[in-house]
Scaffold this motif. Structure first.
Motif, mmCIF file in Angstrom:
data_model
loop_
_atom_site.group_PDB
_atom_site.id
_atom_site.type_symbol
_atom_site.label_atom_id
_atom_site.label_comp_id
_atom_site.label_asym_id
_atom_site.label_seq_id
_atom_site.Cartn_x
_atom_site.Cartn_y
_atom_site.Cartn_z
ATOM 1 N N TYR A 9 -5.347 -0.616 5.955
ATOM 2 C CA TYR A 9 -4.755 0.095 4.880
ATOM 3 C C TYR A 9 -5.458 -0.183 3.583
ATOM 4 C CZ TYR A 9 -1.983 -4.211 4.237
ATOM 5 O OH TYR A 9 -1.666 -5.502 3.990
ATOM 6 N N CYS A 10 -5.295 0.693 2.599
ATOM 7 C CA CYS A 10 -6.072 0.615 1.356
ATOM 8 C C CYS A 10 -5.254 0.071 0.088
ATOM 9 C CB CYS A 10 -6.360 2.196 0.935
ATOM 10 S SG CYS A 10 -7.628 2.812 1.790
ATOM 11 N N PRO A 24 -2.353 5.777 6.548
ATOM 12 C CA PRO A 24 -2.669 4.954 5.339
ATOM 13 C C PRO A 24 -3.048 6.012 4.270
ATOM 14 C CG PRO A 24 -3.543 3.868 7.101
ATOM 15 C CD PRO A 24 -2.942 4.931 7.603
ATOM 16 N N SER A 36 -7.911 -6.399 -7.051
ATOM 17 C CA SER A 36 -6.376 -5.866 -6.579
ATOM 18 C C SER A 36 -5.360 -6.624 -7.562
ATOM 19 C CB SER A 36 -6.266 -6.366 -5.416
ATOM 20 O OG SER A 36 -4.806 -5.913 -4.729
ATOM 21 N N SER A 78 0.716 -1.089 -0.036
ATOM 22 C CA SER A 78 0.149 0.018 0.127
ATOM 23 C C SER A 78 0.806 1.349 0.091
ATOM 24 C CB SER A 78 -0.906 0.180 1.222
ATOM 25 O OG SER A 78 -1.936 0.992 1.008
ATOM 26 N N TYR A 86 -3.729 0.397 -3.220
ATOM 27 C CA TYR A 86 -3.286 1.423 -4.168
ATOM 28 C C TYR A 86 -2.426 0.857 -5.153
ATOM 29 C CZ TYR A 86 -0.621 5.430 -5.565
ATOM 30 O OH TYR A 86 0.074 6.565 -6.428
ATOM 31 N N ASP A 118 -5.687 7.187 1.792
ATOM 32 C CA ASP A 118 -7.158 6.782 1.471
ATOM 33 C C ASP A 118 -7.597 6.693 0.251
ATOM 34 O OD1 ASP A 118 -9.790 6.295 1.629
ATOM 35 O OD2 ASP A 118 -10.173 7.914 2.896
ATOM 36 N N THR A 119 -7.597 5.384 -0.464
ATOM 37 C CA THR A 119 -8.060 5.426 -1.816
ATOM 38 C C THR A 119 -9.627 5.090 -1.915
ATOM 39 O OG1 THR A 119 -7.703 3.144 -1.887
ATOM 40 C CG2 THR A 119 -5.917 4.631 -2.621
ATOM 41 N N GLY A 120 -10.114 4.657 -0.489
ATOM 42 C CA GLY A 120 -11.478 4.262 -0.680
ATOM 43 C C GLY A 120 -11.562 2.689 -0.866
ATOM 44 N N LEU A 121 -10.371 2.024 -1.087
ATOM 45 C CA LEU A 121 -10.651 0.446 -1.526
ATOM 46 C C LEU A 121 -9.812 -0.246 0.144
ATOM 47 C CD1 LEU A 121 -9.758 0.266 -5.100
ATOM 48 C CD2 LEU A 121 -11.693 0.153 -3.915
ATOM 49 N N TRP A 122 -10.730 -0.093 1.169
ATOM 50 C CA TRP A 122 -9.954 -0.486 2.396
ATOM 51 C C TRP A 122 -9.892 -2.014 2.601
ATOM 52 C CZ3 TRP A 122 -7.407 2.754 5.790
ATOM 53 C CH2 TRP A 122 -7.815 3.997 5.352
ATOM 54 N N THR A 123 -8.609 -2.437 3.180
ATOM 55 C CA THR A 123 -8.731 -3.689 3.488
ATOM 56 C C THR A 123 -8.847 -4.086 4.762
ATOM 57 O OG1 THR A 123 -6.226 -3.788 4.097
ATOM 58 C CG2 THR A 123 -6.667 -4.097 1.733
#
Length: 420
Positions: A297-298, A286, A337, A267, A300, A288-293
């Motif tokens: 963290y996101c 982290p 991903s 990430s 990316y 922030d891409t909006g795609l959280w794990t």
């Protein structure tokens, strides 16, 4: 459609303590059984008994590479006790992989050390490096046909968690002690490289973060550069340039070499300068891409290109993506991903960066260290009560990519990212 070179390897990755079970002679087991951790590894995925079936699954799905680690404490459960039967199990694993046409990538130290080694001072005593060298010599003399040797996995993470934050064994919280251990690990790498050279390609797997400054202000830019230099490059510079970089400055060491650099990428993080010396004047959070794990963290994907470009431009070594993956509840997000990260791996390849393979973390769900069993990284779901492996849809999607060496237009249209 994206088409990868025919000799590009699509593999999976694991680590011994996270999947084997009953690794009772190492420092992690000691922490687990003395109440230092919330969850014990126990039988983990029972891979020590089920390795034949697991390799068969890899072969059946067309994965043509497998990165795994050898457990030092199985080979030397006591200082002067050598377990040949345990070593022979790893010999058989490599032989089975080669029989199935799967490239073996062997990690020699993946966070765990024998309890007796730590009791003798571990990495804090330079004279203890001889014990690590003895272990490496024992392995390489028996385990033949290894394409790539990863001497240490994520030494930066190991030092951060085990010697600065104290969250992992051996549990120190001291920058001074951390530097001492790190310098000795750099020296241990050099010893291992001398033993392994000519018997396969030798390198490390370094955790790399795509760091971003919180603003264009001078202080934020400087804080970001410091984080990048210490975290991403501290160990690599120690080995390749003889200058280990830490938060306390530069330690000069006799340099060594690497045949390849293993990139472990997950990430991106944002770095902001703060007026707080206890935080080393930086705040790291982290991106922030909006795609959280579920790890906090996101996702990316572009970052895998950024860090690969970063280390290649600086060191000009061959590269393997030794780890990349996500812990998520929604398997569709895992597929997204994989596809998007591979888009950026291809971008790096198309720009001439010599990347020789991509190893998804992880082949199956496993024991995620201090996080226990809740984090699900696997292409295969594991039922920890029965040890049944059940392929997720992502396992088949990745299988299609591995078999064909391409990402179809259909996958790109559904999961891909538009790149600038």
């Amino acid at each position: 459609m994206i088409e990868f070179p025919r000799d590009f390897t699509f593999g999976t990755a694991t680590a011994s303590h996270q999947i084997e079970g009953d690794n009772m002679y190492n420092d992690w087991w000691y922490w687990e059984t003395t109440g230092r951790l919330r969850v014990k590894s126990g039988k983990a995925c029972n891979h020590w008994e089920l390795y034949r079936e697991d390799i068969e699954l890899m072969s059946r799905l067309g994965y043509d590479g497998y990165r795994f680690s050898i457990e030092w404490s199985r080979i030397f459960p006591q200082e002067n006790l050598f377990d040949e039967r345990a070593l022979n199990r790893y010999v058989e694993i490599v032989e089975l992989l080669r029989k199935h046409g799967i490239t073996p990538v062997v990690t020699l130290h993946h966070f765990t050390s024998p309890k007796w080694f730590i009791d003798k001072g571990g990495w804090l005593r330079e004279e203890n490096i001889s014990y690590f060298r003895r272990y490496v010599e024992a392995v390489v003399d028996s385990v033949k046909g290894v394409n790539y040797w990863v001497v240490f996995n994520e030494p930066n993470v190991y030092i951060l968690q085990g010697y600065i934050m104290g969250a992992w064994p051996p549990g120190y919280k001291s920058l001074k002690i951390a530097d001492k251990a790190a310098v000795n690990i750099v020296k241990a790498y050099k010893e291992a490289y001398e033993v392994l050279k000519g018997r396969g390609k030798v390198g490390v797997a370094q955790n790399l973060i795509s760091f971003k400054p919180a603003s264009d202000g001078r202080r934020d830019l400087n804080a970001c550069e410091k984080a990048r230099e210490v975290y991403n490059h501290g160990f690599l510079k120690g080995v390749l340039q003889g200058e280990y970089v830490s938060l306390r400055g530069i330690k000069r060491i006799e340099e060594s070499d690497m045949d390849f650099i293993g990139v472990n990428y997950y990430s991106g993080f944002v770095v902001k300068h703060v007026f707080n010396p206890l935080k080393m004047f930086m705040d790291v959070r982290p991106l922030d891409t909006g795609l959280w794990t579920t790890m906090g963290y996101c996702i990316y994907p572009r970052g895998i290109y950024e860090v690969t470009r970063e280390v290649y431009d600086r060191y000009r070594r061959d590269i393997i993506i030794t780890e990349n993956g996500v812990a998520v509840k929604d398997d569709e997000l895992r597929i997204l991903s994989i596809v998007r990260h591979l888009q950026y791996v291809y971008k790096a390849l198309s720009e001439g960066i010599p990347i020789h393979g991509y190893y998804y973390w992880s082949f199956m769900d496993n024991y995620e260290w201090d996080k226990g069993f809740e984090q699900r990284f696997g292409l295969f779901e594991v039922d920890y009560s029965t040890f049944e492996r059940k392929p997720r849809r992502s396992a088949y999607v990745y299988s299609e990519i591995a078999r064909t060496k391409r990402i179809s237009d259909e996958l790109l249209e559904k999961y891909g990212e538009k790149q600038s």
